[in-house]
Design a protein around this motif. Structure first.
Motif, PDB file in Angstrom:
ATOM      1  N   ALA A  67       0.837  -1.202   0.000  1.00 24.51           N
ATOM      2  CA  ALA A  67       0.000   0.000   0.000  1.00 24.51           C
ATOM      3  C   ALA A  67       0.874   1.254   0.000  1.00 24.51           C
ATOM      4  O   ALA A  67       0.564   2.245  -0.684  1.00 24.51           O
ATOM      5  CB  ALA A  67      -0.923  -0.001   1.224  1.00 24.51           C
ATOM      6  N   GLY A  68       1.991   1.206   0.744  1.00 22.82           N
ATOM      7  CA  GLY A  68       2.921   2.338   0.766  1.00 22.82           C
ATOM      8  C   GLY A  68       3.579   2.563  -0.578  1.00 22.82           C
ATOM      9  O   GLY A  68       3.728   3.714  -1.031  1.00 22.82           O
ATOM     10  N   GLU A  69       3.959   1.487  -1.254  1.00 21.22           N
ATOM     11  CA  GLU A  69       4.558   1.607  -2.590  1.00 21.22           C
ATOM     12  C   GLU A  69       3.567   2.228  -3.574  1.00 21.22           C
ATOM     13  O   GLU A  69       3.935   3.098  -4.373  1.00 21.22           O
ATOM     14  CB  GLU A  69       4.997   0.224  -3.091  1.00 21.22           C
ATOM     15  CG  GLU A  69       6.200  -0.344  -2.379  1.00 21.22           C
ATOM     16  CD  GLU A  69       6.498  -1.767  -2.809  1.00 21.22           C
ATOM     17  OE1 GLU A  69       5.922  -2.248  -3.812  1.00 21.22           O
ATOM     18  OE2 GLU A  69       7.320  -2.417  -2.130  1.00 21.22           O
ATOM     19  N   ALA A  70       2.327   1.763  -3.512  1.00 21.60           N
ATOM     20  CA  ALA A  70       1.294   2.303  -4.414  1.00 21.60           C
ATOM     21  C   ALA A  70       1.055   3.783  -4.139  1.00 21.60           C
ATOM     22  O   ALA A  70       0.911   4.590  -5.079  1.00 21.60           O
ATOM     23  CB  ALA A  70      -0.002   1.512  -4.251  1.00 21.60           C
ATOM     24  N   ALA A  71       1.029   4.170  -2.863  1.00 20.22           N
ATOM     25  CA  ALA A  71       0.817   5.584  -2.521  1.00 20.22           C
ATOM     26  C   ALA A  71       1.977   6.436  -3.023  1.00 20.22           C
ATOM     27  O   ALA A  71       1.772   7.538  -3.541  1.00 20.22           O
ATOM     28  CB  ALA A  71       0.657   5.727  -1.005  1.00 20.22           C
ATOM     29  N   ARG A  72       3.201   5.933  -2.897  1.00 22.72           N
ATOM     30  CA  ARG A  72       4.367   6.700  -3.379  1.00 22.72           C
ATOM     31  C   ARG A  72       4.303   6.879  -4.886  1.00 22.72           C
ATOM     32  O   ARG A  72       4.543   7.971  -5.408  1.00 22.72           O
ATOM     33  CB  ARG A  72       5.669   5.998  -2.995  1.00 22.72           C
ATOM     34  CG  ARG A  72       6.911   6.737  -3.534  1.00 22.72           C
ATOM     35  CD  ARG A  72       8.188   5.970  -3.319  1.00 22.72           C
ATOM     36  NE  ARG A  72       8.210   4.655  -3.906  1.00 22.72           N
ATOM     37  CZ  ARG A  72       8.510   4.402  -5.176  1.00 22.72           C
ATOM     38  NH1 ARG A  72       8.776   5.384  -6.025  1.00 22.72           N
ATOM     39  NH2 ARG A  72       8.527   3.166  -5.631  1.00 22.72           N
ATOM     40  N   LEU A  77       3.061  11.077  -0.863  1.00 25.07           N
ATOM     41  CA  LEU A  77       4.214  10.733  -0.041  1.00 25.07           C
ATOM     42  C   LEU A  77       3.854  10.596   1.431  1.00 25.07           C
ATOM     43  O   LEU A  77       4.392   9.738   2.130  1.00 25.07           O
ATOM     44  CB  LEU A  77       5.318  11.775  -0.230  1.00 25.07           C
ATOM     45  CG  LEU A  77       5.902  11.882  -1.639  1.00 25.07           C
ATOM     46  CD1 LEU A  77       6.996  12.948  -1.691  1.00 25.07           C
ATOM     47  CD2 LEU A  77       6.438  10.548  -2.119  1.00 25.07           C
ATOM     48  N   GLU A  78       2.932  11.425   1.913  1.00 22.27           N
ATOM     49  CA  GLU A  78       2.515  11.312   3.322  1.00 22.27           C
ATOM     50  C   GLU A  78       1.797   9.994   3.581  1.00 22.27           C
ATOM     51  O   GLU A  78       2.033   9.328   4.589  1.00 22.27           O
ATOM     52  CB  GLU A  78       1.625  12.496   3.718  1.00 22.27           C
ATOM     53  CG  GLU A  78       2.367  13.809   3.857  1.00 22.27           C
ATOM     54  CD  GLU A  78       3.457  13.760   4.927  1.00 22.27           C
ATOM     55  OE1 GLU A  78       3.229  13.181   6.000  1.00 22.27           O
ATOM     56  OE2 GLU A  78       4.544  14.298   4.668  1.00 22.27           O
ATOM     57  N   ILE A  99      13.564  -0.018   2.888  1.00 16.65           N
ATOM     58  CA  ILE A  99      14.089   0.517   1.627  1.00 16.65           C
ATOM     59  C   ILE A  99      13.064   1.431   0.965  1.00 16.65           C
ATOM     60  O   ILE A  99      13.408   2.525   0.491  1.00 16.65           O
ATOM     61  CB  ILE A  99      14.504  -0.643   0.695  1.00 16.65           C
ATOM     62  CG1 ILE A  99      15.702  -1.388   1.309  1.00 16.65           C
ATOM     63  CG2 ILE A  99      14.828  -0.139  -0.704  1.00 16.65           C
ATOM     64  CD1 ILE A  99      16.071  -2.671   0.601  1.00 16.65           C
ATOM     65  N   GLU A 100      11.807   1.013   0.946  1.00 17.36           N
ATOM     66  CA  GLU A 100      10.755   1.843   0.333  1.00 17.36           C
ATOM     67  C   GLU A 100      10.569   3.146   1.107  1.00 17.36           C
ATOM     68  O   GLU A 100      10.374   4.211   0.518  1.00 17.36           O
ATOM     69  CB  GLU A 100       9.450   1.046   0.273  1.00 17.36           C
ATOM     70  CG  GLU A 100       8.357   1.739  -0.497  1.00 17.36           C
ATOM     71  CD  GLU A 100       8.665   1.937  -1.976  1.00 17.36           C
ATOM     72  OE1 GLU A 100       8.150   2.926  -2.540  1.00 17.36           O
ATOM     73  OE2 GLU A 100       9.409   1.126  -2.558  1.00 17.36           O
ATOM     74  N   LEU A 101      10.650   3.068   2.438  1.00 17.61           N
ATOM     75  CA  LEU A 101      10.534   4.277   3.261  1.00 17.61           C
ATOM     76  C   LEU A 101      11.708   5.221   2.998  1.00 17.61           C
ATOM     77  O   LEU A 101      11.548   6.445   3.004  1.00 17.61           O
ATOM     78  CB  LEU A 101      10.455   3.893   4.739  1.00 17.61           C
ATOM     79  CG  LEU A 101      10.030   4.970   5.726  1.00 17.61           C
ATOM     80  CD1 LEU A 101       8.684   5.579   5.359  1.00 17.61           C
ATOM     81  CD2 LEU A 101       9.969   4.393   7.136  1.00 17.61           C
ATOM     82  N   ALA A 102      12.877   4.660   2.731  1.00 14.11           N
ATOM     83  CA  ALA A 102      14.036   5.487   2.382  1.00 14.11           C
ATOM     84  C   ALA A 102      13.822   6.183   1.040  1.00 14.11           C
ATOM     85  O   ALA A 102      14.201   7.347   0.870  1.00 14.11           O
ATOM     86  CB  ALA A 102      15.299   4.626   2.349  1.00 14.11           C
TER      87      ALA A 102
END
Length: 199
Positions: A67-72, A77-78, A99-102
């Motif tokens: 879900a975070g990857e899709a949002a990015r 970004l938030e 790594i994705e958060l970085a």
């Protein structure tokens, strides 16, 4: 009669010199070795329990990571930051989430935070070429070219198959830091000494 029972016979054939005198002496001889062996076995077994391969990551953590990857990728970004932090709260062994958060931190211009997050991923797997490359690129963006070269050398040693990221890091080092980093460093000058008054 009691004295005769306390005394041991003097015959060497009956009492060999190498036998312990009491069961307490036997226990005292082997206790330190037993404690040391127990400590070693406990340390080794606990180290094995804390390291979990990627296949054993909690599935809920992986869902939050996706879900975070899709949002990015959609530019949120938030939302990506929130989802990836949730993934790490569920399972802090999720190296891909670090790594994705970085990557999100780099997109927000937070290269220092990105470097720390890549470092967390490298603590879980020091041979992660993607994390080494990403951290090296963040170092270049921050202006730390020497450290980025160290990451490049490490990534080159470890890379065996897909080394496209290593080439990108080498190109980024060759290009140098972004102009904004250079201009900030160039503007920093030594403070001027104030004129002193003489009496």
């Amino acid at each position: 009669m009691k004295e005769s029972m306390d005394k041991r016979p003097q015959n060497r054939e009956t009492w060999p010199e190498s036998t312990p005198e009491t069961w307490l002496e036997t226990v005292m001889r082997f206790t330190p070795a037993s404690i040391a062996l127990a400590a070693v076995l406990t340390t080794v077994s606990s180290a094995g329990l804390t390291q979990r391969p990627d296949a054993q990551i909690d599935p809920r953590s992986i869902e939050w990571q996706h879900a975070g990857e899709a949002a990015r990728k959609s530019g949120n970004l938030e939302g990506a930051n929130d989802a990836l932090e949730s993934a790490l709260a569920i399972d802090p062994r999720n190296r891909a989430a670090y790594i994705e958060l970085a990557v999100v931190a780099r997109a927000q211009g937070l290269q220092g935070k990105a470097i720390r997050l890549y470092n967390e991923a490298l603590l879980l797997d020091p041979a992660d070429v993607g994390a080494l490359v990403g951290q090296g690129e963040a170092m270049v963006e921050k202006g730390a070219i020497a450290k980025a070269k160290d990451n490049l050398a490490q990534a080159q040693k470890l890379c065996r198959a897909d080394c496209g990221g290593v080439g990108q890091l080498a190109a980024a080092i060759e290009k140098g830091p972004p102009p904004t980093v250079l201009s900030v460093k160039e503007e920093i000058t030594a403070p001027k000494a104030a004129p002193t008054e003489t009496p």
